[in-house]
Design a protein around this motif. Structure first.
Motif, PDB file in Angstrom:
ATOM      1  N   MET A   1       9.108  -4.216   1.426  1.00  0.00           N
ATOM      2  CA  MET A   1       8.862  -3.885   0.017  1.00  0.00           C
ATOM      3  C   MET A   1       9.644  -2.629  -0.352  1.00  0.00           C
ATOM      4  SD  MET A   1       5.253  -2.934  -1.899  1.00  0.00           S
ATOM      5  CE  MET A   1       4.512  -4.517  -1.569  1.00  0.00           C
ATOM      6  N   TYR A   2      10.445  -2.718  -1.406  1.00  0.00           N
ATOM      7  CA  TYR A   2      11.168  -1.549  -1.895  1.00  0.00           C
ATOM      8  C   TYR A   2      10.633  -1.187  -3.277  1.00  0.00           C
ATOM      9  CZ  TYR A   2      14.702   1.734  -3.324  1.00  0.00           C
ATOM     10  OH  TYR A   2      15.329   2.873  -3.749  1.00  0.00           O
ATOM     11  N   ILE A   3      10.278   0.082  -3.449  1.00  0.00           N
ATOM     12  CA  ILE A   3       9.676   0.546  -4.702  1.00  0.00           C
ATOM     13  C   ILE A   3      10.418   1.787  -5.163  1.00  0.00           C
ATOM     14  CG2 ILE A   3       7.562   1.319  -5.827  1.00  0.00           C
ATOM     15  CD1 ILE A   3       6.045  -0.061  -3.463  1.00  0.00           C
ATOM     16  N   GLU A   4      10.782   1.835  -6.430  1.00  0.00           N
ATOM     17  CA  GLU A   4      11.467   2.996  -6.993  1.00  0.00           C
ATOM     18  C   GLU A   4      10.559   3.843  -7.872  1.00  0.00           C
ATOM     19  OE1 GLU A   4      15.021   2.017  -9.038  1.00  0.00           O
ATOM     20  OE2 GLU A   4      16.072   1.296  -7.253  1.00  0.00           O
ATOM     21  N   ASP A   5       9.576   3.223  -8.504  1.00  0.00           N
ATOM     22  CA  ASP A   5       8.735   3.904  -9.490  1.00  0.00           C
ATOM     23  C   ASP A   5       7.492   4.486  -8.812  1.00  0.00           C
ATOM     24  OD1 ASP A   5       7.241   4.752 -11.612  1.00  0.00           O
ATOM     25  OD2 ASP A   5       6.989   2.781 -12.536  1.00  0.00           O
ATOM     26  N   PRO A   6       7.321   5.814  -8.809  1.00  0.00           N
ATOM     27  CA  PRO A   6       6.155   6.402  -8.129  1.00  0.00           C
ATOM     28  C   PRO A   6       4.825   5.988  -8.751  1.00  0.00           C
ATOM     29  CG  PRO A   6       7.308   8.067  -9.406  1.00  0.00           C
ATOM     30  CD  PRO A   6       8.185   6.850  -9.394  1.00  0.00           C
ATOM     31  N   LYS A   7       4.812   5.779 -10.071  1.00  0.00           N
ATOM     32  CA  LYS A   7       3.565   5.336 -10.706  1.00  0.00           C
ATOM     33  C   LYS A   7       3.176   3.953 -10.211  1.00  0.00           C
ATOM     34  CE  LYS A   7       1.227   5.002 -15.168  1.00  0.00           C
ATOM     35  NZ  LYS A   7       1.353   5.178 -16.635  1.00  0.00           N
ATOM     36  N   GLN A   8       4.167   3.077 -10.040  1.00  0.00           N
ATOM     37  CA  GLN A   8       3.897   1.743  -9.506  1.00  0.00           C
ATOM     38  C   GLN A   8       3.349   1.840  -8.087  1.00  0.00           C
ATOM     39  OE1 GLN A   8       7.360  -0.686  -8.839  1.00  0.00           O
ATOM     40  NE2 GLN A   8       6.180  -2.477  -8.218  1.00  0.00           N
ATOM     41  N   LEU A   9       3.949   2.717  -7.270  1.00  0.00           N
ATOM     42  CA  LEU A   9       3.478   2.875  -5.894  1.00  0.00           C
ATOM     43  C   LEU A   9       2.044   3.377  -5.864  1.00  0.00           C
ATOM     44  CD1 LEU A   9       3.933   2.868  -2.859  1.00  0.00           C
ATOM     45  CD2 LEU A   9       4.934   5.146  -3.068  1.00  0.00           C
ATOM     46  N   ARG A  10       1.722   4.347  -6.714  1.00  0.00           N
ATOM     47  CA  ARG A  10       0.355   4.873  -6.751  1.00  0.00           C
ATOM     48  C   ARG A  10      -0.627   3.792  -7.194  1.00  0.00           C
ATOM     49  NH1 ARG A  10       3.124   9.353  -9.202  1.00  0.00           N
ATOM     50  NH2 ARG A  10       2.216   8.864 -11.239  1.00  0.00           N
ATOM     51  N   GLU A  11      -0.216   2.964  -8.138  1.00  0.00           N
ATOM     52  CA  GLU A  11      -1.093   1.875  -8.595  1.00  0.00           C
ATOM     53  C   GLU A  11      -1.321   0.849  -7.489  1.00  0.00           C
ATOM     54  OE1 GLU A  11       0.756   0.390 -12.126  1.00  0.00           O
ATOM     55  OE2 GLU A  11      -0.101   1.957 -13.414  1.00  0.00           O
ATOM     56  N   LEU A  12      -0.289   0.546  -6.723  1.00  0.00           N
ATOM     57  CA  LEU A  12      -0.449  -0.374  -5.593  1.00  0.00           C
ATOM     58  C   LEU A  12      -1.431   0.187  -4.578  1.00  0.00           C
ATOM     59  CD1 LEU A  12       3.270  -1.480  -5.070  1.00  0.00           C
ATOM     60  CD2 LEU A  12       1.390  -2.924  -5.853  1.00  0.00           C
ATOM     61  N   CYS A  13      -1.336   1.481  -4.294  1.00  0.00           N
ATOM     62  CA  CYS A  13      -2.295   2.125  -3.388  1.00  0.00           C
ATOM     63  C   CYS A  13      -3.712   2.031  -3.961  1.00  0.00           C
ATOM     64  CB  CYS A  13      -1.917   3.584  -3.164  1.00  0.00           C
ATOM     65  SG  CYS A  13      -0.373   3.863  -2.277  1.00  0.00           S
ATOM     66  N   ARG A  14      -3.832   2.324  -5.249  1.00  0.00           N
ATOM     67  CA  ARG A  14      -5.132   2.338  -5.922  1.00  0.00           C
ATOM     68  C   ARG A  14      -5.794   0.961  -5.878  1.00  0.00           C
ATOM     69  NH1 ARG A  14      -4.017   4.279 -11.593  1.00  0.00           N
ATOM     70  NH2 ARG A  14      -3.145   5.992 -10.351  1.00  0.00           N
ATOM     71  N   ASN A  15      -4.969  -0.079  -5.925  1.00  0.00           N
ATOM     72  CA  ASN A  15      -5.481  -1.453  -5.933  1.00  0.00           C
ATOM     73  C   ASN A  15      -5.528  -2.071  -4.544  1.00  0.00           C
ATOM     74  OD1 ASN A  15      -5.783  -1.431  -8.770  1.00  0.00           O
ATOM     75  ND2 ASN A  15      -3.633  -1.987  -9.055  1.00  0.00           N
ATOM     76  N   ASN A  16      -5.374  -1.218  -3.525  1.00  0.00           N
ATOM     77  CA  ASN A  16      -5.428  -1.681  -2.123  1.00  0.00           C
ATOM     78  C   ASN A  16      -4.347  -2.713  -1.810  1.00  0.00           C
ATOM     79  OD1 ASN A  16      -7.754  -0.079  -1.795  1.00  0.00           O
ATOM     80  ND2 ASN A  16      -9.067  -1.763  -2.502  1.00  0.00           N
ATOM     81  N   GLU A  17      -3.175  -2.553  -2.430  1.00  0.00           N
ATOM     82  CA  GLU A  17      -2.077  -3.483  -2.217  1.00  0.00           C
ATOM     83  C   GLU A  17      -0.930  -2.864  -1.421  1.00  0.00           C
ATOM     84  OE1 GLU A  17      -1.020  -4.787  -6.116  1.00  0.00           O
ATOM     85  OE2 GLU A  17      -2.908  -5.852  -6.450  1.00  0.00           O
ATOM     86  N   PHE A  18      -1.082  -1.586  -1.050  1.00  0.00           N
ATOM     87  CA  PHE A  18      -0.068  -0.924  -0.229  1.00  0.00           C
ATOM     88  C   PHE A  18      -0.765   0.085   0.665  1.00  0.00           C
ATOM     89  CE2 PHE A  18       3.021   2.303   0.861  1.00  0.00           C
ATOM     90  CZ  PHE A  18       4.136   1.554   1.203  1.00  0.00           C
ATOM     91  N   ASP A  19      -0.520  -0.010   1.990  1.00  0.00           N
ATOM     92  CA  ASP A  19      -1.179   0.910   2.920  1.00  0.00           C
ATOM     93  C   ASP A  19      -0.267   1.294   4.074  1.00  0.00           C
ATOM     94  OD1 ASP A  19      -1.071  -1.396   4.389  1.00  0.00           O
ATOM     95  OD2 ASP A  19      -3.227  -1.495   4.818  1.00  0.00           O
ATOM     96  N   SER A  20       1.042   1.415   3.774  1.00  0.00           N
ATOM     97  CA  SER A  20       2.023   1.662   4.825  1.00  0.00           C
ATOM     98  C   SER A  20       2.748   2.984   4.583  1.00  0.00           C
ATOM     99  CB  SER A  20       3.011   0.495   4.884  1.00  0.00           C
ATOM    100  OG  SER A  20       3.866   0.600   5.982  1.00  0.00           O
ATOM    101  N   LYS A  21       3.758   3.269   5.411  1.00  0.00           N
ATOM    102  CA  LYS A  21       4.521   4.508   5.289  1.00  0.00           C
ATOM    103  C   LYS A  21       5.337   4.513   3.995  1.00  0.00           C
ATOM    104  CE  LYS A  21       8.232   2.649   8.186  1.00  0.00           C
ATOM    105  NZ  LYS A  21       9.256   2.538   7.161  1.00  0.00           N
ATOM    106  N   THR A  22       5.579   5.704   3.467  1.00  0.00           N
ATOM    107  CA  THR A  22       6.291   5.826   2.195  1.00  0.00           C
ATOM    108  C   THR A  22       7.747   6.244   2.372  1.00  0.00           C
ATOM    109  OG1 THR A  22       5.520   8.104   1.963  1.00  0.00           O
ATOM    110  CG2 THR A  22       4.196   6.367   0.922  1.00  0.00           C
ATOM    111  N   SER A  23       8.172   6.532   3.599  1.00  0.00           N
ATOM    112  CA  SER A  23       9.568   6.902   3.840  1.00  0.00           C
ATOM    113  C   SER A  23      10.489   5.799   3.359  1.00  0.00           C
ATOM    114  CB  SER A  23       9.780   7.146   5.335  1.00  0.00           C
ATOM    115  OG  SER A  23      11.121   7.476   5.601  1.00  0.00           O
ATOM    116  N   GLY A  24      11.537   6.191   2.614  1.00  0.00           N
ATOM    117  CA  GLY A  24      12.497   5.228   2.103  1.00  0.00           C
ATOM    118  C   GLY A  24      12.136   4.639   0.755  1.00  0.00           C
ATOM    119  N   LEU A  25      10.935   4.948   0.242  1.00  0.00           N
ATOM    120  CA  LEU A  25      10.507   4.469  -1.072  1.00  0.00           C
ATOM    121  C   LEU A  25      10.612   5.606  -2.087  1.00  0.00           C
ATOM    122  CD1 LEU A  25       7.262   2.520  -0.057  1.00  0.00           C
ATOM    123  CD2 LEU A  25       9.600   1.642  -0.215  1.00  0.00           C
ATOM    124  N   CYS A  26      10.794   5.254  -3.356  1.00  0.00           N
ATOM    125  CA  CYS A  26      10.808   6.259  -4.439  1.00  0.00           C
ATOM    126  C   CYS A  26      11.668   7.465  -4.043  1.00  0.00           C
ATOM    127  CB  CYS A  26       9.382   6.707  -4.761  1.00  0.00           C
ATOM    128  SG  CYS A  26       8.264   5.373  -5.235  1.00  0.00           S
TER     129      CYS A  26
END
Length: 253
Positions: A1-26
């Motif tokens: 999964m590649y994510i550029e938008d930090p707000k999108q990443l935070r929302e994924l975390c908030r919705n329990n849809e992302f629980d991995s390392k953030t290196s290389g994202l945003c």
């Protein structure tokens, strides 16, 4: 999964849809380490950051009881990280992706700079970082180096290690020296035993990668130092980010 938008990443975390390392994202945004403490420890920890600005470069201190970071619009510090480590009296009691049930209005959150943010600037100079190329987590080690203690806080420095080609070491050092809020330049280059690391192939956190013949071990101060310190001084309560699972802000890298 590649994510550029930090707000999108935070929302994924908030919705329990992302629980991995953030290196290389945003990569265009600042990643931060996080520590939450009871109010009685807060001023002393801020002093600890001032005395130990290599491992703990302070980006933001949230007001007591505040969950929203000024560095991240509409954020919730209780839900917007991939994983949290919850401690009572220095003992890890839970690894979770949501700390709502632990929250109270006497807690203070600290956001500290992270070396994830300078990796982007290294790669822009066409310098390879093997852990990113191989989709692995940077290797992190406890050292025998003491931090400068305060009333409540003391313990050993934790470092992150990256394999750098010997021809690129000076360039990487010059690049990272420009970013003191992301731990700045290396604290050590070369022989790991000088830091008290007995077995370089067994990091305390993250993944070890075999070096090529021209690779040099290069070590930076690491925000996971706060995890080591919490385990050492055993405050009655603390929450730390899971290593490599950072809070990603809206601040431009």
């Amino acid at each position: 999964m590649y994510i550029e938008d930090p707000k999108q990443l935070r929302e994924l975390c908030r919705n329990n849809e992302f629980d991995s390392k953030t290196s290389g994202l945003c990569v265009n945004n600042i990643h931060v380490n996080m520590l939450i403490l009871p109010e009685k420890y807060a001023d002393d920890f801020e002093l600890f950051c001032k005395k130990n600005n290599k491992p703990c470069p302070l980006i933001e201190r949230l007001e007591t009881g505040n969950r929203e970071s000024k560095s991240a619009s509409e954020s919730n510090i209780c839900t917007d990280l991939p994983k949290y480590n919850v401690y009572e009296n220095g003992k890890l009691i839970n690894v979770t992706n949501n700390i709502e049930k632990y929250w109270n209005n006497k807690l203070v959150t600290f956001l500290l700079g992270c070396s994830n943010s300078f990796e982007h600037h290294i790669i822009k100079q066409n310098i390879k970082l093997k852990h990113i190329e191989q989709d692995k987590c940077v290797a992190m080690y406890k050292t025998n180096v003491e931090t400068d203690k305060t009333k409540y806080f003391s313990g050993k420095l934790v470092v992150s290690m990256r394999l750098i080609n010997k021809n690129d070491v000076k360039k990487v050092t010059d690049i990272t020296n420009k970013y003191p809020l992301y731990h700045g330049g290396p604290v050590h280059i070369g022989d790991h035993t000088e830091l008290g690391i007995k077995d370089i192939t067994r990091p305390d956190w993250g993944d070890y990668i075999e070096p090529d013949d021209d690779d040099i071990y290069v070590f930076w101060a690491c925000g996971v130092t706060v995890k080591s310190i919490v385990e050492n001084i055993k405050p009655d309560f603390a929450i730390v980010h899971e290593p490599s699972c950072m809070f990603v802000t809206d601040l431009t890298n």
